[in-house]
Design an enzyme around this catalytic site. Structure first.
Site, PDB file in Angstrom:
ATOM      1  N   TYR A  55      11.614  -6.566  10.639  1.00 15.17           N
ATOM      2  CA  TYR A  55      11.850  -5.200  11.050  1.00 15.17           C
ATOM      3  C   TYR A  55      11.023  -4.910  12.298  1.00 15.17           C
ATOM      4  O   TYR A  55       9.832  -5.170  12.332  1.00 15.17           O
ATOM      5  CB  TYR A  55      11.487  -4.189   9.951  1.00 15.17           C
ATOM      6  CG  TYR A  55      11.710  -2.793  10.467  1.00 15.17           C
ATOM      7  CD1 TYR A  55      12.997  -2.269  10.523  1.00 15.17           C
ATOM      8  CD2 TYR A  55      10.663  -2.050  11.002  1.00 15.17           C
ATOM      9  CE1 TYR A  55      13.243  -1.032  11.077  1.00 15.17           C
ATOM     10  CE2 TYR A  55      10.905  -0.802  11.555  1.00 15.17           C
ATOM     11  CZ  TYR A  55      12.182  -0.300  11.586  1.00 15.17           C
ATOM     12  OH  TYR A  55      12.422   0.920  12.152  1.00 15.17           O
ATOM     13  N   GLU A  85      22.191   9.586   3.638  1.00 16.18           N
ATOM     14  CA  GLU A  85      21.892   8.155   3.748  1.00 16.18           C
ATOM     15  C   GLU A  85      21.824   7.530   2.355  1.00 16.18           C
ATOM     16  O   GLU A  85      21.122   8.031   1.482  1.00 16.18           O
ATOM     17  CB  GLU A  85      20.559   7.982   4.480  1.00 16.18           C
ATOM     18  CG  GLU A  85      20.115   6.544   4.640  1.00 16.18           C
ATOM     19  CD  GLU A  85      18.845   6.423   5.485  1.00 16.18           C
ATOM     20  OE1 GLU A  85      18.729   7.107   6.520  1.00 16.18           O
ATOM     21  OE2 GLU A  85      17.968   5.644   5.079  1.00 16.18           O
ATOM     22  N   ASP A 137      10.309  -1.769  15.080  1.00 14.65           N
ATOM     23  CA  ASP A 137      10.562  -0.466  15.691  1.00 14.65           C
ATOM     24  C   ASP A 137      10.910  -0.687  17.159  1.00 14.65           C
ATOM     25  O   ASP A 137      10.639  -1.749  17.719  1.00 14.65           O
ATOM     26  CB  ASP A 137       9.302   0.408  15.586  1.00 14.65           C
ATOM     27  CG  ASP A 137       9.287   1.241  14.314  1.00 14.65           C
ATOM     28  OD1 ASP A 137      10.364   1.616  13.824  1.00 14.65           O
ATOM     29  OD2 ASP A 137       8.172   1.510  13.827  1.00 14.65           O
ATOM     30  N   ARG A 151      18.693  -5.434   3.305  1.00 11.57           N
ATOM     31  CA  ARG A 151      19.204  -4.168   2.791  1.00 11.57           C
ATOM     32  C   ARG A 151      20.070  -3.549   3.876  1.00 11.57           C
ATOM     33  O   ARG A 151      19.805  -3.714   5.062  1.00 11.57           O
ATOM     34  CB  ARG A 151      18.053  -3.198   2.497  1.00 11.57           C
ATOM     35  CG  ARG A 151      17.666  -3.172   1.056  1.00 11.57           C
ATOM     36  CD  ARG A 151      16.755  -2.036   0.681  1.00 11.57           C
ATOM     37  NE  ARG A 151      15.685  -1.716   1.573  1.00 11.57           N
ATOM     38  CZ  ARG A 151      15.478  -0.505   2.107  1.00 11.57           C
ATOM     39  NH1 ARG A 151      16.307   0.488   1.866  1.00 11.57           N
ATOM     40  NH2 ARG A 151      14.437  -0.286   2.878  1.00 11.57           N
ATOM     41  N   ARG A 154       0.839  -1.193   0.000  1.00  4.92           N
ATOM     42  CA  ARG A 154       0.000   0.000   0.000  1.00  4.92           C
ATOM     43  C   ARG A 154       0.872   1.240   0.000  1.00  4.92           C
ATOM     44  O   ARG A 154       1.997   1.242   0.491  1.00  4.92           O
ATOM     45  CB  ARG A 154      -0.960  -0.002   1.188  1.00  4.92           C
ATOM     46  CG  ARG A 154      -0.348  -0.434   2.516  1.00  4.92           C
ATOM     47  CD  ARG A 154      -1.423  -0.703   3.553  1.00  4.92           C
ATOM     48  NE  ARG A 154      -2.134   0.517   3.923  1.00  4.92           N
ATOM     49  CZ  ARG A 154      -1.723   1.357   4.861  1.00  4.92           C
ATOM     50  NH1 ARG A 154      -0.613   1.145   5.520  1.00  4.92           N
ATOM     51  NH2 ARG A 154      -2.426   2.439   5.145  1.00  4.92           N
ATOM     52  N   ARG A 179      18.220  10.299   1.576  1.00  2.01           N
ATOM     53  CA  ARG A 179      17.748  11.261   2.572  1.00  2.01           C
ATOM     54  C   ARG A 179      18.925  12.026   3.148  1.00  2.01           C
ATOM     55  O   ARG A 179      20.060  11.530   3.138  1.00  2.01           O
ATOM     56  CB  ARG A 179      17.081  10.570   3.768  1.00  2.01           C
ATOM     57  CG  ARG A 179      16.096   9.502   3.428  1.00  2.01           C
ATOM     58  CD  ARG A 179      15.250   9.172   4.627  1.00  2.01           C
ATOM     59  NE  ARG A 179      15.804   8.089   5.444  1.00  2.01           N
ATOM     60  CZ  ARG A 179      15.212   7.595   6.511  1.00  2.01           C
ATOM     61  NH1 ARG A 179      14.058   8.109   6.928  1.00  2.01           N
ATOM     62  NH2 ARG A 179      15.753   6.620   7.198  1.00  2.01           N
ATOM     63  N   ARG A 208      -3.040  10.668   2.102  1.00  6.02           N
ATOM     64  CA  ARG A 208      -3.968  11.306   3.040  1.00  6.02           C
ATOM     65  C   ARG A 208      -4.700  12.434   2.341  1.00  6.02           C
ATOM     66  O   ARG A 208      -4.054  13.324   1.780  1.00  6.02           O
ATOM     67  CB  ARG A 208      -3.206  11.896   4.211  1.00  6.02           C
ATOM     68  CG  ARG A 208      -2.562  10.845   5.061  1.00  6.02           C
ATOM     69  CD  ARG A 208      -1.916  11.535   6.246  1.00  6.02           C
ATOM     70  NE  ARG A 208      -1.063  10.593   6.944  1.00  6.02           N
ATOM     71  CZ  ARG A 208      -0.110  10.944   7.786  1.00  6.02           C
ATOM     72  NH1 ARG A 208       0.108  12.243   8.029  1.00  6.02           N
ATOM     73  NH2 ARG A 208       0.610  10.038   8.373  1.00  6.02           N
TER      74      ARG A 208
HETATM   75  P1  FAD Z   1      19.283  -4.282  17.490  1.00  7.02           P
HETATM   76  O1  FAD Z   1      19.065  -2.906  17.975  1.00  7.02           O
HETATM   77  O2  FAD Z   1      19.779  -4.475  16.110  1.00  7.02           O
HETATM   78  O3  FAD Z   1      20.322  -4.978  18.501  1.00  7.02           O
HETATM   79  C1  FAD Z   1      20.937  -6.231  18.235  1.00  7.02           C
HETATM   80  C2  FAD Z   1      22.296  -6.254  18.897  1.00  7.02           C
HETATM   81  O4  FAD Z   1      22.857  -7.565  18.790  1.00  7.02           O
HETATM   82  C3  FAD Z   1      23.302  -5.307  18.261  1.00  7.02           C
HETATM   83  O5  FAD Z   1      23.815  -4.417  19.227  1.00  7.02           O
HETATM   84  C4  FAD Z   1      24.378  -6.245  17.707  1.00  7.02           C
HETATM   85  O6  FAD Z   1      25.689  -5.694  17.767  1.00  7.02           O
HETATM   86  C5  FAD Z   1      24.251  -7.440  18.629  1.00  7.02           C
HETATM   87  N1  FAD Z   1      24.803  -8.661  18.030  1.00  7.02           N
HETATM   88  C6  FAD Z   1      24.547  -9.183  16.811  1.00  7.02           C
HETATM   89  N2  FAD Z   1      25.280 -10.286  16.598  1.00  7.02           N
HETATM   90  C7  FAD Z   1      26.008 -10.491  17.720  1.00  7.02           C
HETATM   91  C8  FAD Z   1      26.979 -11.469  18.110  1.00  7.02           C
HETATM   92  N3  FAD Z   1      27.336 -12.458  17.278  1.00  7.02           N
HETATM   93  N4  FAD Z   1      27.546 -11.371  19.324  1.00  7.02           N
HETATM   94  C9  FAD Z   1      27.216 -10.350  20.161  1.00  7.02           C
HETATM   95  N5  FAD Z   1      26.309  -9.397  19.846  1.00  7.02           N
HETATM   96  C10 FAD Z   1      25.716  -9.468  18.641  1.00  7.02           C
HETATM   97  N6  FAD Z   1      12.918   2.091  15.608  1.00  7.02           N
HETATM   98  C11 FAD Z   1      12.020   3.055  15.924  1.00  7.02           C
HETATM   99  O7  FAD Z   1      11.212   2.847  16.822  1.00  7.02           O
HETATM  100  N7  FAD Z   1      12.036   4.261  15.280  1.00  7.02           N
HETATM  101  C12 FAD Z   1      12.915   4.537  14.288  1.00  7.02           C
HETATM  102  O8  FAD Z   1      12.889   5.651  13.722  1.00  7.02           O
HETATM  103  C13 FAD Z   1      13.851   3.525  13.914  1.00  7.02           C
HETATM  104  N8  FAD Z   1      14.723   3.732  12.909  1.00  7.02           N
HETATM  105  C14 FAD Z   1      15.559   2.721  12.545  1.00  7.02           C
HETATM  106  C15 FAD Z   1      16.429   2.917  11.481  1.00  7.02           C
HETATM  107  C16 FAD Z   1      17.256   1.887  11.055  1.00  7.02           C
HETATM  108  C17 FAD Z   1      18.196   2.109   9.914  1.00  7.02           C
HETATM  109  C18 FAD Z   1      17.210   0.618  11.704  1.00  7.02           C
HETATM  110  C19 FAD Z   1      18.053  -0.532  11.239  1.00  7.02           C
HETATM  111  C20 FAD Z   1      16.373   0.444  12.782  1.00  7.02           C
HETATM  112  C21 FAD Z   1      15.539   1.475  13.207  1.00  7.02           C
HETATM  113  N9  FAD Z   1      14.692   1.292  14.280  1.00  7.02           N
HETATM  114  C22 FAD Z   1      13.813   2.290  14.619  1.00  7.02           C
HETATM  115  C23 FAD Z   1      14.696   0.007  15.052  1.00  7.02           C
HETATM  116  C24 FAD Z   1      15.727  -0.044  16.215  1.00  7.02           C
HETATM  117  O9  FAD Z   1      16.984   0.422  15.851  1.00  7.02           O
HETATM  118  C25 FAD Z   1      16.002  -1.476  16.674  1.00  7.02           C
HETATM  119  O10 FAD Z   1      16.284  -2.245  15.519  1.00  7.02           O
HETATM  120  C26 FAD Z   1      14.857  -2.101  17.375  1.00  7.02           C
HETATM  121  O11 FAD Z   1      14.691  -1.432  18.588  1.00  7.02           O
HETATM  122  C27 FAD Z   1      15.086  -3.586  17.585  1.00  7.02           C
HETATM  123  O12 FAD Z   1      16.049  -3.808  18.573  1.00  7.02           O
HETATM  124  P2  FAD Z   1      16.789  -5.202  18.695  1.00  7.02           P
HETATM  125  O13 FAD Z   1      17.308  -5.265  20.071  1.00  7.02           O
HETATM  126  O14 FAD Z   1      15.930  -6.303  18.229  1.00  7.02           O
HETATM  127  O15 FAD Z   1      17.967  -5.146  17.604  1.00  7.02           O
END
Ligand code: FAD
Ligand code: NA
Length: 390
Positions: free
Chosen positions: A361, A313, A363, A259, A176, A290, A180
């Site tokens: 993905y 970016e 947030d 990506r 989608r 961006r 708006r």
């Molecule tokens: P992550 O934050 O990715 O944490 C995973 C961690 O595991 C990392 O620190 C990594 O180093 C660690 N890890 C991986 N492999 C290993 C290993 N082998 N040994 C030890 N450590 C390891 N969220 C929003 O709410 N608003 C936003 O505007 C937003 N923008 C984003 C923009 C981008 C480009 C991205 C990628 C994400 C965005 N997010 C946003 C989402 C946010 O950054 C996190 O991805 C989300 O909170 C999920 O958290 P997580 O703990 O699952 O993963």
């Protein structure tokens, strides 16, 4: 041995939420490891040394949620500002509001359409395929919002995101394209929105600041020269793994595709570069997608007046060794993910969670919400009721 009750691999919001609850609510000892030199995963931010401006190292992070439990939980560790996110886009030397709304449409068509007139126009333009099913992303875009708006704001932007001609991309990438028919250009429509008053890293550090939590940085779970690694932990201590699920199983079922983004940071000798936080560049002749200008995330702060930090970016398919950012989710990826989920089920006392561990993905608010659910469903029964982790 490793003398803790839980090892958490990854210090992003998923891992830290679980660690904090297990430490504070269940009084258990948690070891958190991360291969990076900082905590917080991709939400990590740092103060730029030259300007004092807070920079989101892995791209703009906006916090927003309609989940009251997540909002209450987040507020235990930080207060939030009243920041409201809005995005603009520069197309052929002209700035338009995003996402596509009545203001965008009337500016683009040099008109003063009412909501109903604009709706009728877009419907007519979107009928171009005459009921035929879109065969690729290009046709899908036309079918959703009509050719003029699609080609101006979506086509080349999408091509840059994927480094691929949209005629070569599957229609399913976009299901989608919201339009708006009001002048509302507020980006999110969640109940709660804002930025952490003293920054993301302060928030994240407060979550990890508990006597039952130890954090070890620069520690890769697969590095057997480290005292804590997969080989000596799995089977001995319960593990929550939030790294890439394919990597955990040595990519046995094939690589999952992602990506990635490249960021170019620059300090400019001007007080204000673009007047807003995020400006999109949807045209093919601009290589980046961006530009972020970080001072505008915190208009309440007393930042320097003669310098600013911007970040361009760029987007492309991830190779091995690149940071995985957005799951691509092709049919092959979905098959492989199912195979990895089967393997994960058989991995006793290891839970898989988060953006990388579940290949989706998330947030920040979704990661926190899913982590709280994992505590309810798996860790509380394990620590309070003696249930296995599975
Ligand atoms: P992550 O934050 O990715 O944490 C995973 C961690 O595991 C990392 O620190 C990594 O180093 C660690 N890890 C991986 N492999 C290993 C290993 N082998 N040994 C030890 N450590 C390891 N969220 C929003 O709410 N608003 C936003 O505007 C937003 N923008 C984003 C923009 C981008 C480009 C991205 C990628 C994400 C965005 N997010 C946003 C989402 C946010 O950054 C996190 O991805 C989300 O909170 C999920 O958290 P997580 O703990 O699952 O993963
Ligand atoms: Na398991």
């Amino acid at each position: 041995g490793v003398d803790v009750d839980l090892v958490v691999v990854g210090s992003g919001f998923f891992g830290l939420t679980v660690a904090e609850r297990v430490a504070a609510e269940h009084g258990r000892k948690v070891l958190v490891i991360d291969r990076r030199e900082h905590i917080g995963g991709n939400a990590y931010s740092e103060v730029d040394a030259e300007t004092g401006i807070e920079v989101h190292r892995y791209g703009a992070h906006l916090f927003h949620t309609s989940n009251e439990r997540v909002w209450e939980y987040a507020n235990r560790f930080t207060e939030f500002t009243g920041y409201v996110h809005r995005v603009y886009t520069t197309h052929r030397g002209e700035v338009f509001p995003m996402p596509i709304n009545l203001g965008t449409i009337n500016q683009f068509f040099r008109s003063a359409y009412t909501p109903d007139q604009a709706r009728a126009l877009v419907r007519e333009q979107a009928a171009e395929l005459g009921g035929r099913t879109p065969e690729n992303l290009d046709e899908q875009g036309v079918n959703l919002i009509g050719r003029p708006l699609y080609e101006a704001f979506i086509r080349d932007y999408t091509a840059k995101q994927w480094q691929t001609d949209p005629r070569e991309l599957p229609a399913s990438i976009i299901s989608r394209l919201p339009v708006r028919y009001t002048y509302d250009n507020r980006y999110f429509n969640d109940t709660h929105e804002g930025l952490p008053v003293d920054g993301y890293t302060a928030w994240i550090e407060r979550m990890a600041d508990h006597p039952n939590i130890e954090v070890r940085l620069g520690t890769d779970f697969f590095d057997e020269s480290q005292p804590v690694n997969k080989a000596n932990v799995v089977g001995n201590v319960p593990v929550l793994y939030t790294g890439p699920v394919d990597r955990y199983f040595d990519n046995a079922e094939g690589d999952l595709s992602w990506r990635t983004l490249d960021f170019e940071r620059e300090v400019l000798p001007v007080g204000d570069f673009q007047g807003t936080t995020v400006m999109n560049y949807p045209d093919a002749d601009v290589p980046y997608t961006r530009i972020h200008e970080f001072r505008h995330f915190h208009p309440e702060r007393d930042y320097v007046k003669d310098k600013t930090v911007i970040m361009r970016e760029f987007s492309r398919f991830a190779e091995r060794g690149d940071e995985p950012y957005y799951p691509i989710n092709t049919a092959t990826d979905r098959e492989r993910l199912l195979a990895y989920r089967e393997l994960a089920k058989g991995e006793k006392d290891v839970l898989f969670g988060g953006r990388l561990g579940t290949y989706q993905y998330l947030d920040m608010h979704m990661a926190i919400g899913a982590a709280l659910s994992m505590v309810d469903n798996k860790l509380t029964p394990h620590f309070e009721g003696g249930a296995g982790l599975a």
